[in-house]
Write a protein that holds these residues in place. Structure first.
Motif, PDB file in Angstrom:
ATOM      1  N   LEU A 184     -14.715  -6.865  -2.056  1.00 31.65           N
ATOM      2  CA  LEU A 184     -14.161  -5.627  -2.608  1.00 31.65           C
ATOM      3  C   LEU A 184     -14.589  -5.447  -4.056  1.00 31.65           C
ATOM      4  O   LEU A 184     -14.978  -4.346  -4.478  1.00 31.65           O
ATOM      5  CB  LEU A 184     -12.632  -5.656  -2.505  1.00 31.65           C
ATOM      6  CG  LEU A 184     -11.875  -4.410  -2.972  1.00 31.65           C
ATOM      7  CD1 LEU A 184     -12.331  -3.170  -2.223  1.00 31.65           C
ATOM      8  CD2 LEU A 184     -10.369  -4.615  -2.800  1.00 31.65           C
ATOM      9  N   ILE A 224     -12.361   0.358   1.023  1.00 35.07           N
ATOM     10  CA  ILE A 224     -11.514  -0.644   1.669  1.00 35.07           C
ATOM     11  C   ILE A 224     -12.005  -0.924   3.088  1.00 35.07           C
ATOM     12  O   ILE A 224     -12.107  -2.086   3.503  1.00 35.07           O
ATOM     13  CB  ILE A 224     -10.041  -0.186   1.694  1.00 35.07           C
ATOM     14  CG1 ILE A 224      -9.542   0.081   0.268  1.00 35.07           C
ATOM     15  CG2 ILE A 224      -9.182  -1.246   2.382  1.00 35.07           C
ATOM     16  CD1 ILE A 224      -9.641  -1.100  -0.664  1.00 35.07           C
ATOM     17  N   TYR A 272     -12.581 -11.521   1.094  1.00 35.55           N
ATOM     18  CA  TYR A 272     -12.332 -10.075   1.108  1.00 35.55           C
ATOM     19  C   TYR A 272     -12.238  -9.515  -0.312  1.00 35.55           C
ATOM     20  O   TYR A 272     -12.855  -8.490  -0.638  1.00 35.55           O
ATOM     21  CB  TYR A 272     -11.039  -9.776   1.865  1.00 35.55           C
ATOM     22  CG  TYR A 272     -10.480  -8.399   1.597  1.00 35.55           C
ATOM     23  CD1 TYR A 272     -11.084  -7.257   2.135  1.00 35.55           C
ATOM     24  CD2 TYR A 272      -9.359  -8.231   0.780  1.00 35.55           C
ATOM     25  CE1 TYR A 272     -10.580  -5.988   1.867  1.00 35.55           C
ATOM     26  CE2 TYR A 272      -8.854  -6.973   0.518  1.00 35.55           C
ATOM     27  CZ  TYR A 272      -9.463  -5.854   1.058  1.00 35.55           C
ATOM     28  OH  TYR A 272      -8.976  -4.596   0.784  1.00 35.55           O
ATOM     29  N   ASN A 297      -8.620   1.412  -3.987  1.00 33.41           N
ATOM     30  CA  ASN A 297      -8.818   2.631  -3.206  1.00 33.41           C
ATOM     31  C   ASN A 297      -8.531   3.868  -4.044  1.00 33.41           C
ATOM     32  O   ASN A 297      -9.270   4.864  -3.993  1.00 33.41           O
ATOM     33  CB  ASN A 297      -7.912   2.619  -1.981  1.00 33.41           C
ATOM     34  CG  ASN A 297      -8.259   3.721  -1.000  1.00 33.41           C
ATOM     35  OD1 ASN A 297      -9.312   3.730  -0.398  1.00 33.41           O
ATOM     36  ND2 ASN A 297      -7.346   4.677  -0.832  1.00 33.41           N
ATOM     37  N   TRP A 330       0.840  -1.205   0.000  1.00 31.16           N
ATOM     38  CA  TRP A 330       0.000   0.000   0.000  1.00 31.16           C
ATOM     39  C   TRP A 330       0.876   1.256   0.000  1.00 31.16           C
ATOM     40  O   TRP A 330       0.644   2.189  -0.765  1.00 31.16           O
ATOM     41  CB  TRP A 330      -0.910  -0.026   1.221  1.00 31.16           C
ATOM     42  CG  TRP A 330      -1.848   1.137   1.350  1.00 31.16           C
ATOM     43  CD1 TRP A 330      -1.532   2.415   1.709  1.00 31.16           C
ATOM     44  CD2 TRP A 330      -3.263   1.132   1.097  1.00 31.16           C
ATOM     45  NE1 TRP A 330      -2.652   3.211   1.720  1.00 31.16           N
ATOM     46  CE2 TRP A 330      -3.730   2.446   1.354  1.00 31.16           C
ATOM     47  CE3 TRP A 330      -4.174   0.156   0.722  1.00 31.16           C
ATOM     48  CZ2 TRP A 330      -5.068   2.799   1.225  1.00 31.16           C
ATOM     49  CZ3 TRP A 330      -5.511   0.501   0.583  1.00 31.16           C
ATOM     50  CH2 TRP A 330      -5.945   1.810   0.837  1.00 31.16           C
ATOM     51  N   SER A 343      -5.648  -3.782  -3.077  1.00 27.28           N
ATOM     52  CA  SER A 343      -6.462  -2.874  -2.261  1.00 27.28           C
ATOM     53  C   SER A 343      -6.137  -1.422  -2.568  1.00 27.28           C
ATOM     54  O   SER A 343      -7.035  -0.571  -2.675  1.00 27.28           O
ATOM     55  CB  SER A 343      -6.230  -3.159  -0.774  1.00 27.28           C
ATOM     56  OG  SER A 343      -6.632  -4.466  -0.439  1.00 27.28           O
TER      57      SER A 343
END
Length: 251
Positions: free
Chosen positions: A241, A120, A237, A109, A52, A105
């Motif tokens: 998402l 998220i 997950y 985002n 990230w 992710s």
């Protein structure tokens, strides 16, 4: 994201059908499995955070992400045949897969920060909500892992796995399947079905981990069981998402 016999790379119908003869100190326990899962989860979060940070620092992690995806898949396949290596390979899997999850992710985002800035957070909250709900349904025998239930879930999961592999191959050939990514009605229905399927796989995971402890499986199976649960939760997950992204794209 799942490519295995019970809905994930780790658990299948024959995983815990053997008879074991270990002392209590050497045998698998449910508590020990949950502890191992906790360690693996923290390792996953660590590399997810790294990915990230790299994305938001302007680093192009696309290549690293795909290497992580296929590297994690390769390790998972090895563990299916070498379960006794789980205490070494499961942590490696968690670190590698965590990077892929963090990168994916971050991409989501970044892509939806204007129309769905909390996507998220919502995906994480919904994932743990589903995990808790499925555990309670299993714990109170509301949903039972009968042989028929297992066969249906396993067969459906294998079908989704093959479909996803085909879609990945087509992606590298610059051919995308629209409903996998677009917020059409069919696309949303498809995502809802896959989310439900991932949730049903949690029932299989809980059941097989419990059976492993009852059968007195060797201690290394705690790592294997924790790894299996991690695989399903990551899959859940990512599917949630994807579903949230489709819903946001309709606004």
């Amino acid at each position: 994201m799942a490519l295995f016999k019970s809905g994930n790379p780790a658990l299948n119908e024959k995983t815990f059908t053997k008879s074991f003869s270990y002392t209590d100190a050497e045998a698998m326990t449910v508590k020990g499995t949950l502890n191992k899962f906790g360690i693996l989860f923290l390792m996953t979060m660590a590399t997810a955070g790294l990915a990230w940070k790299m994305v938001y620092s302007g680093v192009d992690v696309t290549t690293y992400m795909w290497v992580s995806v296929f590297g994690a898949l390769g390790i998972a396949v090895i563990m299916v045949f070498k379960m006794e290596w789980a205490s070494f390979l499961a942590p490696i899997y968690a670190l590698i897969k965590g990077f892929a999850v963090g990168a994916i992710s971050a991409f989501y985002n970044f892509a939806f920060e204007k129309i769905a800035p909390n996507i998220i957070t919502q995906a994480v909250a919904l994932t743990f909500g589903v995990v808790i709900a499925m555990f309670l349904l299993y714990k109170f025998n509301i949903i039972r892992a009968t042989q028929t239930f297992k066969k249906i879930v396993i067969t459906a999961t294998l079908g989704i796995a093959v479909f996803y592999l085909i879609s990945i191959g087509l992606h590298f050939a610059n051919i995308d399947i629209p409903f996998l990514h677009e917020g059409s009605t069919f696309g949303i229905i498809f995502s809802l079905v896959v989310v439900g399927l991932a949730a049903m796989n949690l029932i299989l995971d809980f059941d097989m981990i419990e059976n492993g402890a009852k059968a007195g499986a060797p201690k290394y199976m705690e790592w294997y069981g924790g790894f299996a649960l991690l695989v399903t939760i990551i899959w859940l997950y990512l599917e949630i998402l994807r579903l949230l992204a489709k819903l946001a794209s309709r606004k």
